[in-house]
Scaffold this motif. Structure first.
Motif, PDB file in Angstrom:
ATOM      1  N   VAL A 123       0.842  -1.200   0.000  1.00 37.55           N
ATOM      2  CA  VAL A 123       0.000   0.000   0.000  1.00 37.55           C
ATOM      3  C   VAL A 123       0.876   1.249   0.000  1.00 37.55           C
ATOM      4  O   VAL A 123       0.609   2.224  -0.724  1.00 37.55           O
ATOM      5  CB  VAL A 123      -0.947  -0.006   1.216  1.00 37.55           C
ATOM      6  N   HIS A 124       1.952   1.236   0.804  1.00 38.22           N
ATOM      7  CA  HIS A 124       2.862   2.374   0.856  1.00 38.22           C
ATOM      8  C   HIS A 124       3.517   2.617  -0.504  1.00 38.22           C
ATOM      9  O   HIS A 124       3.780   3.772  -0.876  1.00 38.22           O
ATOM     10  CB  HIS A 124       3.940   2.125   1.912  1.00 38.22           C
ATOM     11  N   LEU A 125       3.750   1.562  -1.259  1.00 39.04           N
ATOM     12  CA  LEU A 125       4.361   1.684  -2.582  1.00 39.04           C
ATOM     13  C   LEU A 125       3.344   2.068  -3.659  1.00 39.04           C
ATOM     14  O   LEU A 125       3.698   2.166  -4.834  1.00 39.04           O
ATOM     15  CB  LEU A 125       5.038   0.363  -2.973  1.00 39.04           C
ATOM     16  N   GLY A 126       2.104   2.311  -3.255  1.00 40.30           N
ATOM     17  CA  GLY A 126       1.095   2.761  -4.216  1.00 40.30           C
ATOM     18  C   GLY A 126       0.189   1.672  -4.720  1.00 40.30           C
ATOM     19  O   GLY A 126      -0.559   1.880  -5.686  1.00 40.30           O
ATOM     20  N   GLY A 127       0.217   0.505  -4.092  1.00 39.82           N
ATOM     21  CA  GLY A 127      -0.632  -0.594  -4.540  1.00 39.82           C
ATOM     22  C   GLY A 127      -2.065  -0.449  -4.061  1.00 39.82           C
ATOM     23  O   GLY A 127      -2.329   0.139  -3.016  1.00 39.82           O
ATOM     24  N   ALA A 128      -2.987  -1.004  -4.839  1.00 36.62           N
ATOM     25  CA  ALA A 128      -4.400  -1.054  -4.465  1.00 36.62           C
ATOM     26  C   ALA A 128      -4.833  -2.511  -4.447  1.00 36.62           C
ATOM     27  O   ALA A 128      -4.373  -3.322  -5.266  1.00 36.62           O
ATOM     28  CB  ALA A 128      -5.256  -0.262  -5.452  1.00 36.62           C
ATOM     29  N   SER A 129      -5.710  -2.850  -3.526  1.00 33.31           N
ATOM     30  CA  SER A 129      -6.162  -4.234  -3.390  1.00 33.31           C
ATOM     31  C   SER A 129      -7.202  -4.567  -4.454  1.00 33.31           C
ATOM     32  O   SER A 129      -8.207  -3.873  -4.595  1.00 33.31           O
ATOM     33  CB  SER A 129      -6.759  -4.446  -1.995  1.00 33.31           C
ATOM     34  N   LEU A 130      -6.926  -5.629  -5.211  1.00 37.12           N
ATOM     35  CA  LEU A 130      -7.911  -6.142  -6.164  1.00 37.12           C
ATOM     36  C   LEU A 130      -8.808  -7.165  -5.488  1.00 37.12           C
ATOM     37  O   LEU A 130     -10.012  -7.230  -5.734  1.00 37.12           O
ATOM     38  CB  LEU A 130      -7.202  -6.784  -7.362  1.00 37.12           C
ATOM     39  N   GLN A 131      -8.204  -7.977  -4.649  1.00 33.83           N
ATOM     40  CA  GLN A 131      -8.917  -8.939  -3.815  1.00 33.83           C
ATOM     41  C   GLN A 131      -7.924  -9.432  -2.773  1.00 33.83           C
ATOM     42  O   GLN A 131      -6.768  -8.989  -2.761  1.00 33.83           O
ATOM     43  CB  GLN A 131      -9.461 -10.104  -4.646  1.00 33.83           C
ATOM     44  N   ASN A 132      -8.338 -10.293  -1.901  1.00 34.03           N
ATOM     45  CA  ASN A 132      -7.490 -10.725  -0.799  1.00 34.03           C
ATOM     46  C   ASN A 132      -6.146 -11.284  -1.300  1.00 34.03           C
ATOM     47  O   ASN A 132      -6.107 -12.244  -2.067  1.00 34.03           O
ATOM     48  CB  ASN A 132      -8.215 -11.805   0.015  1.00 34.03           C
ATOM     49  N   GLY A 133      -5.057 -10.632  -0.885  1.00 38.15           N
ATOM     50  CA  GLY A 133      -3.719 -11.103  -1.234  1.00 38.15           C
ATOM     51  C   GLY A 133      -3.263 -10.746  -2.629  1.00 38.15           C
ATOM     52  O   GLY A 133      -2.225 -11.236  -3.079  1.00 38.15           O
ATOM     53  N   LEU A 134      -3.993  -9.852  -3.333  1.00 38.86           N
ATOM     54  CA  LEU A 134      -3.618  -9.472  -4.698  1.00 38.86           C
ATOM     55  C   LEU A 134      -3.682  -7.950  -4.825  1.00 38.86           C
ATOM     56  O   LEU A 134      -4.737  -7.343  -4.620  1.00 38.86           O
ATOM     57  CB  LEU A 134      -4.546 -10.121  -5.715  1.00 38.86           C
ATOM     58  N   TYR A 135      -2.535  -7.349  -5.173  1.00 43.85           N
ATOM     59  CA  TYR A 135      -2.428  -5.890  -5.250  1.00 43.85           C
ATOM     60  C   TYR A 135      -1.908  -5.476  -6.619  1.00 43.85           C
ATOM     61  O   TYR A 135      -1.164  -6.212  -7.277  1.00 43.85           O
ATOM     62  CB  TYR A 135      -1.499  -5.367  -4.157  1.00 43.85           C
ATOM     63  N   VAL A 136      -2.282  -4.258  -7.033  1.00 46.81           N
ATOM     64  CA  VAL A 136      -1.902  -3.774  -8.359  1.00 46.81           C
ATOM     65  C   VAL A 136      -1.324  -2.374  -8.258  1.00 46.81           C
ATOM     66  O   VAL A 136      -1.705  -1.577  -7.400  1.00 46.81           O
ATOM     67  CB  VAL A 136      -3.121  -3.773  -9.314  1.00 46.81           C
ATOM     68  N   VAL A 175      -8.683   4.611 -16.837  1.00 45.86           N
ATOM     69  CA  VAL A 175      -9.069   5.788 -16.060  1.00 45.86           C
ATOM     70  C   VAL A 175     -10.143   5.428 -15.041  1.00 45.86           C
ATOM     71  O   VAL A 175     -10.090   5.833 -13.881  1.00 45.86           O
ATOM     72  CB  VAL A 175      -9.559   6.913 -16.998  1.00 45.86           C
ATOM     73  N   GLU A 176     -11.129   4.638 -15.458  1.00 42.58           N
ATOM     74  CA  GLU A 176     -12.193   4.230 -14.549  1.00 42.58           C
ATOM     75  C   GLU A 176     -11.664   3.269 -13.493  1.00 42.58           C
ATOM     76  O   GLU A 176     -12.065   3.334 -12.312  1.00 42.58           O
ATOM     77  CB  GLU A 176     -13.332   3.581 -15.328  1.00 42.58           C
ATOM     78  N   LEU A 177     -10.759   2.379 -13.885  1.00 42.46           N
ATOM     79  CA  LEU A 177     -10.143   1.483 -12.901  1.00 42.46           C
ATOM     80  C   LEU A 177      -9.403   2.280 -11.823  1.00 42.46           C
ATOM     81  O   LEU A 177      -9.525   1.993 -10.632  1.00 42.46           O
ATOM     82  CB  LEU A 177      -9.176   0.526 -13.600  1.00 42.46           C
ATOM     83  N   LEU A 181     -10.133   2.166  -7.835  1.00 47.04           N
ATOM     84  CA  LEU A 181      -9.165   1.480  -6.986  1.00 47.04           C
ATOM     85  C   LEU A 181      -8.457   2.389  -5.987  1.00 47.04           C
ATOM     86  O   LEU A 181      -8.041   1.934  -4.911  1.00 47.04           O
ATOM     87  CB  LEU A 181      -8.121   0.763  -7.851  1.00 47.04           C
ATOM     88  N   TRP A 182      -8.275   3.669  -6.324  1.00 46.65           N
ATOM     89  CA  TRP A 182      -7.511   4.564  -5.458  1.00 46.65           C
ATOM     90  C   TRP A 182      -8.367   5.743  -5.002  1.00 46.65           C
ATOM     91  O   TRP A 182      -9.167   6.272  -5.786  1.00 46.65           O
ATOM     92  CB  TRP A 182      -6.267   5.078  -6.182  1.00 46.65           C
ATOM     93  N   PRO A 183      -8.207   6.201  -3.752  1.00 48.35           N
ATOM     94  CA  PRO A 183      -9.011   7.317  -3.207  1.00 48.35           C
ATOM     95  C   PRO A 183      -8.506   8.664  -3.701  1.00 48.35           C
ATOM     96  O   PRO A 183      -7.884   9.438  -2.958  1.00 48.35           O
ATOM     97  CB  PRO A 183      -8.832   7.155  -1.698  1.00 48.35           C
TER      98      PRO A 183
END
Length: 292
Positions: A123-136, A175-177, A181-183
């Motif tokens: 999260v600190h590196l800019g990742g967003a959660s797609l689902q449990n245990g998976l970040y983008v 753009v919509e994603l 995904l991010w606030p």
């Protein structure tokens, strides 16, 4: 000044780390007093930092010298890299290549502490959660993720992959994603505050009133504190994902102009001791903006 800037004592110590990794205690206490911090606050902060292994301590009182440990100085590197990347994005020099970067992990409950730390790092590196245990992430973050997983002892539980075809439900437009995904509104609000503070400091720095060395140092620390508050939760999304004008780019430009003005006012005497990597990057960005 319209907005009060709260500067944590820990951040002040980090702000005064010189190129050789040392902090002069006399300078630390002097600047802390200017910021309204007590000597007791500073002493307790030093004690905590030494206990954590972030610094070593040599000497006593104002004659002491703090030495940042290798882990502490290494942590400054990525922060400076992210700031330089942000300024390059603002200048249109880092166009998105259309690749999404994903990190997946399956860490057992027996290693919950490491699992939580890895998640927080993503999260600190800019990742967003797609689902449990998976970040983008929209940025190439693999070296940082691998380093964190290795340091936490869970590298074998980590999988890294990239794709140009990312969908969440029936949404695939980038753009919509990014909007889902991010606030973005919360991130923008922090930059609006940074912009107000930087604008007020810039007016003082470019005004006719003489400022003392302590006032200049205080301004630099305040700017660093607010820049950190705004950028730490910022995933640095590609500009084409963001509303225009984006307050992050506007605020960073004002900060860069402030640092250039600080350096000019100070004639390079005190400012190099205040987040030297930040200062160099910000002044480079200000020079690029003037050239453009």
């Amino acid at each position: 000044m319209t907005d009060h800037v709260e500067v944590p004592t820990r951040m002040l110590v980090h702000a005064l780390v010189r190129e050789d990794g040392t902090v002069d205690a006399d300078e630390l206490y002097t600047v802390a007093a200017t910021l309204g911090m007590s000597d007791q606050q500073v002493r307790l902060c030093i004690k905590r930092l030494v206990a954590e292994g972030a610094f070593t301590h040599q000497g006593r009182g104002r004659k002491a010298l703090l030495h940042a440990t290798t882990d502490t100085t290494d942590a400054f590197g990525p922060t400076a890299e992210f700031l330089r990347h942000a300024f390059r994005q603002d200048a249109g020099l880092e166009p998105w290549d259309g690749v999404w970067h994903l990190a997946a992990f399956a860490v057992p409950e027996s290693a919950r502490k490491a699992r939580d730390a890895l998640r927080d790092t993503l999260v600190h590196l800019g990742g967003a959660s797609l689902q449990n245990g998976l970040y983008v992430s929209a940025n190439a973050w693999e070296p940082y993720v691998e380093e964190a997983a290795g340091r936490l002892g869970v590298l074998d539980a980590l999988s890294l992959l990239s794709t140009t075809d990312l969908r969440k439900g029936d949404t695939r437009d980038p753009v919509e994603l990014a909007r889902r995904l991010w606030p973005q509104r919360e991130i923008a609000d922090r930059y609006h505050r940074l912009g107000r503070i930087a604008q007020s400091r810039l007016e003082r720095l470019t005004g006719p009133v003489a400022l003392s060395s302590a006032e200049l140092v205080t301004t630099a620390v305040e700017l660093a504190a607010e820049l950190t508050r705004a950028m730490d939760p910022d995933p640095l999304l590609p500009p084409q994902f963001l509303p225009r004008p984006w307050p992050g780019a506007q605020a960073r430009e004002l900060v860069a102009r402030c640092w250039a003005a600080l350096y000019e006012r100070d004639h390079g005497e005190a400012m190099p001791t205040i987040f030297p990597r930040y200062a160099d990057i910000a002044r480079e960005a200000a020079a690029t903006h003037r050239g453009g």
